[in-house]
Design an enzyme around this catalytic site. Sequence first.
Site, PDB file in Angstrom:
ATOM      1  CE1 TYR A   3      34.702  34.566  34.992  1.00 46.31           C
ATOM      2  CE2 TYR A   3      33.733  34.782  32.807  1.00 46.31           C
ATOM      3  CZ  TYR A   3      34.686  35.148  33.747  1.00 46.31           C
ATOM      4  OH  TYR A   3      35.634  36.093  33.427  1.00 46.31           O
ATOM      5  NE  ARG A  33      40.743  42.461  36.266  1.00 46.32           N
ATOM      6  CZ  ARG A  33      40.354  41.435  37.006  1.00 46.32           C
ATOM      7  NH1 ARG A  33      40.464  41.473  38.318  1.00 46.32           N
ATOM      8  NH2 ARG A  33      39.852  40.356  36.420  1.00 46.32           N
ATOM      9  CG  ASN A  86      37.451  42.673  34.875  1.00 44.21           C
ATOM     10  OD1 ASN A  86      37.430  41.938  33.886  1.00 44.21           O
ATOM     11  ND2 ASN A  86      37.187  42.230  36.089  1.00 44.21           N
ATOM     12  CG  HIS A 124      39.974  34.755  33.944  1.00 46.15           C
ATOM     13  ND1 HIS A 124      39.304  34.648  35.141  1.00 46.15           N
ATOM     14  CD2 HIS A 124      40.630  33.566  33.764  1.00 46.15           C
ATOM     15  CE1 HIS A 124      39.529  33.438  35.650  1.00 46.15           C
ATOM     16  NE2 HIS A 124      40.323  32.767  34.834  1.00 46.15           N
ATOM     17  CD  GLU A 152      40.380  29.426  35.477  1.00 42.71           C
ATOM     18  OE1 GLU A 152      41.418  30.048  35.156  1.00 42.71           O
ATOM     19  OE2 GLU A 152      39.596  29.817  36.360  1.00 42.71           O
TER      20      GLU A 152
HETATM   21  P1  GDP Z   1      38.643  37.996  39.081  1.00 37.24           P
HETATM   22  O1  GDP Z   1      39.421  36.742  39.379  1.00 37.24           O
HETATM   23  O2  GDP Z   1      39.250  39.245  39.631  1.00 37.24           O
HETATM   24  O3  GDP Z   1      38.291  38.132  37.615  1.00 37.24           O
HETATM   25  O4  GDP Z   1      37.266  37.858  39.875  1.00 37.24           O
HETATM   26  P2  GDP Z   1      36.254  36.608  40.040  1.00 37.24           P
HETATM   27  O5  GDP Z   1      36.797  35.378  39.393  1.00 37.24           O
HETATM   28  O6  GDP Z   1      35.851  36.549  41.466  1.00 37.24           O
HETATM   29  O7  GDP Z   1      34.967  37.099  39.225  1.00 37.24           O
HETATM   30  C1  GDP Z   1      34.890  36.960  37.839  1.00 37.24           C
HETATM   31  C2  GDP Z   1      34.402  38.244  37.256  1.00 37.24           C
HETATM   32  O8  GDP Z   1      33.082  38.505  37.737  1.00 37.24           O
HETATM   33  C3  GDP Z   1      35.211  39.469  37.641  1.00 37.24           C
HETATM   34  O9  GDP Z   1      36.318  39.692  36.797  1.00 37.24           O
HETATM   35  C4  GDP Z   1      34.185  40.582  37.536  1.00 37.24           C
HETATM   36  O10 GDP Z   1      34.067  41.029  36.193  1.00 37.24           O
HETATM   37  C5  GDP Z   1      32.898  39.882  37.919  1.00 37.24           C
HETATM   38  N1  GDP Z   1      32.574  40.134  39.319  1.00 37.24           N
HETATM   39  C6  GDP Z   1      33.116  39.582  40.429  1.00 37.24           C
HETATM   40  N2  GDP Z   1      32.575  40.080  41.554  1.00 37.24           N
HETATM   41  C7  GDP Z   1      31.648  40.981  41.135  1.00 37.24           C
HETATM   42  C8  GDP Z   1      30.714  41.833  41.816  1.00 37.24           C
HETATM   43  O11 GDP Z   1      30.644  41.875  43.054  1.00 37.24           O
HETATM   44  N3  GDP Z   1      29.911  42.619  41.029  1.00 37.24           N
HETATM   45  C9  GDP Z   1      29.971  42.593  39.666  1.00 37.24           C
HETATM   46  N4  GDP Z   1      29.139  43.404  38.958  1.00 37.24           N
HETATM   47  N5  GDP Z   1      30.825  41.806  38.994  1.00 37.24           N
HETATM   48  C10 GDP Z   1      31.653  41.016  39.722  1.00 37.24           C
END
Ligand code: GDP
Length: 137
Positions: free
Chosen positions: A49, A102, A112, A115, A126
């Site tokens: 991350y 989800r 959620n 990934h 990854e």
């Molecule tokens: P994904 O690809 O849909 O999993 O999203 P991302 O890779 O952008 O972000 C990784 C994880 O961070 C997401 O699955 C969410 O759990 C968390 N996340 C992303 N954006 C937000 C946000 O705006 N607020 C919060 N609380 N968590 C977030």
Amino acid sequence: MEKTLVLIKPDAVEQNIIGNIISLYEEANLKVIALKMEKVSRETAETHYKEHKGKVFYQELIDFITRSPICALILEGENCIAKVREINGATKPEEQKPGTIRKKYAKGITENCVHASDSLESSKREIKIWFPNFKGE
Ligand code: GDP
């Protein structure tokens, strides 16, 4: 053939839905070509991350992904990066379509369930993090 990296996150493993989730990928004609289960170290979580470091939700995300075992998979299939993102559902709860993992199982934006890599570049990065000995492009 295109590949993607999937994590079945701690909340999904805790809910006993590993099998349900993998079935959805298999029903979409995607093949599981690598699979393992482990409790994630903070170091691996931070590497995975790293693009989110410094964001307000970063610490919560790291705490969550390291709290209990996850299941990591490599899936293979035509157009599998986009297909898996569609099956998983959107990041924002209000944008999640009915039938997605989800929408069905996620408790919120952090918990959620899944990934998946969002591009060819991220799938390559990854896969190296989670399966460093995996051979085969
Ligand atoms: P994904 O690809 O849909 O999993 O999203 P991302 O890779 O952008 O972000 C990784 C994880 O961070 C997401 O699955 C969410 O759990 C968390 N996340 C992303 N954006 C937000 C946000 O705006 N607020 C919060 N609380 N968590 C977030």
